[in-house]
Each structure stands twice: as structure tokens, then as C-alpha cells.
Design an enzyme around this catalytic site. Structure first.
Site, PDB file in Angstrom:
ATOM      1  N   GLY A   4       0.809  -1.220   0.000  1.00 24.43           N
ATOM      2  CA  GLY A   4       0.000   0.000   0.000  1.00 24.43           C
ATOM      3  C   GLY A   4       0.838   1.263   0.000  1.00 24.43           C
ATOM      4  N   TYR A   5       0.146   2.390   0.269  1.00 27.71           N
ATOM      5  CA  TYR A   5       0.716   3.727   0.144  1.00 27.71           C
ATOM      6  C   TYR A   5       1.335   3.852  -1.255  1.00 27.71           C
ATOM      7  CZ  TYR A   5       1.660   8.194   2.222  1.00 27.71           C
ATOM      8  OH  TYR A   5       1.611   9.526   2.518  1.00 27.71           O
ATOM      9  N   HIS A  30       2.399   4.479  -5.138  1.00 28.91           N
ATOM     10  CA  HIS A  30       3.004   5.561  -5.919  1.00 28.91           C
ATOM     11  C   HIS A  30       3.168   5.077  -7.361  1.00 28.91           C
ATOM     12  CE1 HIS A  30       6.611   3.139  -5.468  1.00 28.91           C
ATOM     13  NE2 HIS A  30       6.529   3.244  -4.153  1.00 28.91           N
ATOM     14  N   GLU A  31       3.765   5.912  -8.187  1.00 28.71           N
ATOM     15  CA  GLU A  31       3.905   5.585  -9.614  1.00 28.71           C
ATOM     16  C   GLU A  31       4.668   4.276  -9.848  1.00 28.71           C
ATOM     17  OE1 GLU A  31       2.699   6.980 -12.372  1.00 28.71           O
ATOM     18  OE2 GLU A  31       1.545   8.337 -11.087  1.00 28.71           O
ATOM     19  N   HIS A  65       4.472   1.516  -8.060  1.00 27.80           N
ATOM     20  CA  HIS A  65       3.482   0.428  -7.972  1.00 27.80           C
ATOM     21  C   HIS A  65       2.599   0.405  -9.219  1.00 27.80           C
ATOM     22  CE1 HIS A  65       4.030   1.289  -3.494  1.00 27.80           C
ATOM     23  NE2 HIS A  65       4.318   0.020  -3.569  1.00 27.80           N
ATOM     24  N   GLN A  96       7.408 -10.031   7.934  1.00 25.86           N
ATOM     25  CA  GLN A  96       8.719  -9.639   7.415  1.00 25.86           C
ATOM     26  C   GLN A  96       9.359  -8.520   8.248  1.00 25.86           C
ATOM     27  OE1 GLN A  96       6.869  -8.656   3.631  1.00 25.86           O
ATOM     28  NE2 GLN A  96       7.906  -6.683   3.642  1.00 25.86           N
ATOM     29  N   GLN A 132      14.562  -9.198  -3.545  1.00 19.96           N
ATOM     30  CA  GLN A 132      13.218  -9.768  -3.372  1.00 19.96           C
ATOM     31  C   GLN A 132      12.728 -10.409  -4.673  1.00 19.96           C
ATOM     32  OE1 GLN A 132       9.967  -7.737  -1.145  1.00 19.96           O
ATOM     33  NE2 GLN A 132       9.266  -7.163  -3.168  1.00 19.96           N
ATOM     34  N   ARG A 149       8.325   4.671   1.679  1.00 19.70           N
ATOM     35  CA  ARG A 149       9.033   5.216   2.849  1.00 19.70           C
ATOM     36  C   ARG A 149       9.566   6.633   2.609  1.00 19.70           C
ATOM     37  NH1 ARG A 149      10.554  -0.467   3.640  1.00 19.70           N
ATOM     38  NH2 ARG A 149       9.921  -1.080   5.735  1.00 19.70           N
TER      39      ARG A 149
HETATM   40  P1  AMP Z   1       6.011  -2.448  -1.501  1.00 15.41           P
HETATM   41  O1  AMP Z   1       4.647  -1.875  -1.412  1.00 15.41           O
HETATM   42  O2  AMP Z   1       7.091  -1.495  -1.122  1.00 15.41           O
HETATM   43  O3  AMP Z   1       6.127  -3.789  -0.828  1.00 15.41           O
HETATM   44  O4  AMP Z   1       6.270  -2.743  -3.036  1.00 15.41           O
HETATM   45  C1  AMP Z   1       5.387  -3.516  -3.791  1.00 15.41           C
HETATM   46  C2  AMP Z   1       5.999  -3.774  -5.126  1.00 15.41           C
HETATM   47  O5  AMP Z   1       6.262  -2.534  -5.774  1.00 15.41           O
HETATM   48  C3  AMP Z   1       7.340  -4.511  -5.029  1.00 15.41           C
HETATM   49  O6  AMP Z   1       7.415  -5.466  -6.084  1.00 15.41           O
HETATM   50  C4  AMP Z   1       8.333  -3.395  -5.212  1.00 15.41           C
HETATM   51  O7  AMP Z   1       9.574  -3.827  -5.738  1.00 15.41           O
HETATM   52  C5  AMP Z   1       7.604  -2.517  -6.206  1.00 15.41           C
HETATM   53  N1  AMP Z   1       8.136  -1.154  -6.190  1.00 15.41           N
HETATM   54  C6  AMP Z   1       8.287  -0.355  -5.116  1.00 15.41           C
HETATM   55  N2  AMP Z   1       8.863   0.804  -5.475  1.00 15.41           N
HETATM   56  C7  AMP Z   1       9.095   0.729  -6.809  1.00 15.41           C
HETATM   57  C8  AMP Z   1       9.676   1.609  -7.770  1.00 15.41           C
HETATM   58  N3  AMP Z   1      10.142   2.800  -7.435  1.00 15.41           N
HETATM   59  N4  AMP Z   1       9.742   1.190  -9.059  1.00 15.41           N
HETATM   60  C9  AMP Z   1       9.269  -0.034  -9.413  1.00 15.41           C
HETATM   61  N5  AMP Z   1       8.711  -0.904  -8.558  1.00 15.41           N
HETATM   62  C10 AMP Z   1       8.622  -0.528  -7.269  1.00 15.41           C
END
Ligand code: AMP
Length: 311
Positions: free
Chosen positions: A36-37, A39-40, A42, A66, A183, A217
Site C-alpha cells: 500500500g501507500y 506511488h507511480e 506500484h 517480514q 526480493q 518510505r
Molecule cells: P512495496 O509496497 O514497497 O512492498 O512494493 C510492492 C511492489 O512494488 C514490489 O514489487 C516493489 O519492488 C515494487 N516497487 C516499489 N517501489 C518501486 C519503484 N520505485 N519502481 C518499481 N517498482 C517498485
């Protein structure tokens, strides 16, 4: 582009039933797991998923499994309404937002329901024996280096929750960001080793215009630290440029990068050039590698990386 309103599903049985119904109707299912939260970055994963399937499920779940007790589970940013609006307006839209309450509560807890406990007391499911969860997926070698050194339970939590989500959503394709390079590689390896019938795609990092890799973050960075944190992408870009110009000695690339980030006020957790599949550190660049960095700016730990190929 305005598009469809996603269905919100919170129950795992309903999620599984929905996917099976869609598949029976001839659809293919793409899956984008998130915390969640949004951004572009995602949203770019959703666009990528659409290249492979015609139906998209996005999950929003902050996975306690985690986080260690001393990490930022309780302060992880969230904004469901904001996320929902973004999912409504992305490209072709999203079909389902899957937001389970607690994937570690099996309905046999002694006190209250699991989601209450999760919100109020549980620092991480690792600490909460009462939840009765005791099965973990480990990708034994890939999880050891890079982020695994300072976050020893992180990847077992990731691999386990992704396994759960794969078993509930049963997608054809799942898309992960290369932003979290280790990951992505761990999930790929897990899918291969455990024979999941799912294609795992790695999607490129989306950056702010000034180069900072987008991350949920980032919102926790002070304006000063936000500025200082640009040193990470700068250091990586310089190293990539130097390597492509002929500097293949990794020490000569890593040391200036650490210096640049440290001088900007960052506390480097690691800066390593590793082989792209094994994630083993290399001394000389001979094959495709990835330069991975994690660094603290104030209370915020950021990760970033750049792939480097030389001809
Ligand atoms: P998170 O919500 O941080 O667990 O991220 C969810 C998914 O979004 C994961 O597969 C991340 O690698 C991906 N993600 C997060 N930030 C970015 C980014 N700046 N560019 C591309 N994918 C991202």
C-alpha cells in the site's frame, strides 16, 4: 484515464473463488502484491501486468511476518482511500483490490480477533507465538546477503507471505519491482524451486524526476534528508557510467560511492556489486551485475540499485 471501479475483497476464500470463476471464463490473471501507500512505481507494475494478462488483482497487505520487533511495522504509512483512487484511475484500471485483515490468524486465537491483535500488540508475527503460525519458506542462499545481513527474518517473511498470496490469488503472472532486486530474485527462485505455475516478471525502477527511487518510505524523509538521499542514485549513476567507460574493478566503484553517500549524511548499510542471478559479490565486472545499496537517512532505510552491463 478514468476506468473501472475495482472490487474490494478481504476474505481469502472469496478471493480464490473469484479467480477460479474468472479463469473458468477464459481470463488470465495478473497479480501485483504491495504493502500500500501506492506511488507511480506500484502503478507501473500494473501497466506491466497488463502486457501479459487481461485481469489484474492488486493486494494491499502490510505483512507482519517480514518485520522484526525493532522495525517500522507500526509506523508503515497507509492511506487506503488514496490508494483506491489511484487504482481506479490507473491505465485500464484494476479488477480486484485484495486487502486481507490478517494472513497469520487462523481463527483459533484465545483473545479477540486476529486483526485487532495485529493492529494493537503484534510487533511482528515472528514474536507472537499465539498466532500459531509456524511454517516458513526460506530461499536459503539468496536470502543471506545484501538486505538479509541486517534483516535476518525479512526474506523468509516475504517468501512466506508471497506463497500465501499466490495460493490464495492463484495468478498466472505476478509482477515485482526491480527496486527490490533481491526480493524479485528470491521470488523467482522460489517459484522455480517449488514448481509454482506462475510467471514472475521484474519491472524497471520508477524514479522521481531528480533520480530518487520511488518508495512508500520516502514520505518519512525530512526535506533535508530527502535532498541528501539523492546521493544514492547519484552514486549509482556515476558508478554505472564509470563501469561502462571501462572501470571494471568493483572496489574502485564501491569506495567512491560509499564516500559520496556518507559525505551527504547517509549511513551505508551495504554497497555491493553482485552477479545478477546468484547475487554473489564480484571483484571484477565480467558478466551482467547489479550495484545494490541500502543506506539510512535519519530513521529511514532506503534501498536502490542499478544494473550494469559492459560489452
Ligand atoms: P512495496 O509496497 O514497497 O512492498 O512494493 C510492492 C511492489 O512494488 C514490489 O514489487 C516493489 O519492488 C515494487 N516497487 C516499489 N517501489 C518501486 C519503484 N520505485 N519502481 C518499481 N517498482 C517498485
Amino acid at each position: 484515464m478514468a476506468s473501472k471501479e475495482p472490487i474490494i475483497i478481504t476474505e481469502k476464500d472469496e478471493m480464490r473463488k473469484w479467480t477460479r470463476t474468472m479463469r473458468a471464463q477464459g481470463h488470465t490473471i495478473g497479480f501485483v502484491p504491495t504493502m500500500g501507500y501506492l506511488h507511480e512505481g506500484h502503478l507501473s507494475l500494473i501497466q506491466e501486468a497488463y502486457k501479459h494478462t487481461d485481469i489484474i488483482v492488486v493486494s494491499i497487505y502490510v505483512n507482519p511476518g517480514q518485520f522484526s520487533p525493532n522495525e517500522d511495522l507500526s509506523t508503515y504509512p497507509s492511506d487506503f482511500q488514496g490508494d483506491f483512487q489511484k487504482l481506479k484511475s490507473v491505465g485500464n484500471g484494476v479488477d480486484v483490490v485484495f486487502c486481507p485483515n490478517n494472513l497469520y490468524d487462523y481463527g483459533n486465537s484465545q483473545t479477540g480477533n486476529g486483526s485487532e491483535r495485529n493492529q494493537e500488540k503484534v510487533l511482528s508475527c515472528v514474536e507472537d507465538k499465539g498466532m500459531g503460525h509456524e511454517t516458513w519458506v526460506r530461499v536459503e542462499n539468496l536470502e543471506k546477503g545484501l538486505c538479509g545481513k541486517s534483516r535476518p527474518v525479512f526474506f523468509r517473511g516475504v517468501a512466506t507471505v508471497v506463497t500465501k498470496l499466490f495460493n490464495i490469488v492463484e495468478p498466472d503472472v505476478a509482477v515485482f519491482g526491480k527496486k527490490d532486486y533481491q526480493q524479485w530474485k528470491i521470488i523467482q527462485r522460489m517459484v522455480r524451486d517449488l514448481e509454482f505455475g506462475i510467471k514472475v516478471i521484474g519491472s524497471e525502477i520508477v524514479r522521481e524526476v531528480d533520480g530518487l527511487a520511488m518508495s512508500s518510505r520516502n514520505v518519512k524523509l525530512s526535506p533535508e534528508n530527502r535532498q541528501r538521499a539523492l546521493s544514492i542514485s547519484r552514486a549509482l549513476s556515476i558508478s554505472k557510467f564509470q563501469a561502462e567507460k571501462g572501470q571494471v574493478n568493483c572496489r574502485e566503484l564501491i569506495n567512491p560511492a560509499i564516500q559520496l553517500i556518507s559525505e551527504a549524511g547517509g549511513r551505508v548499510d551495504y554497497a555491493e556489486i553482485v552477479e545478477q542471478e546468484s547475487l554473489e559479490p564480484v571483484e571484477t565486472i565480467e558478466r551482467p551485475v547489479v550495484f545494490c545499496v541500502a543506506a539510512w537517512f535519519g530513521e529511514v532505510r532506503l534501498v536502490d540499485n542499478m544494473e550494469i552491463r559492459i560489452n
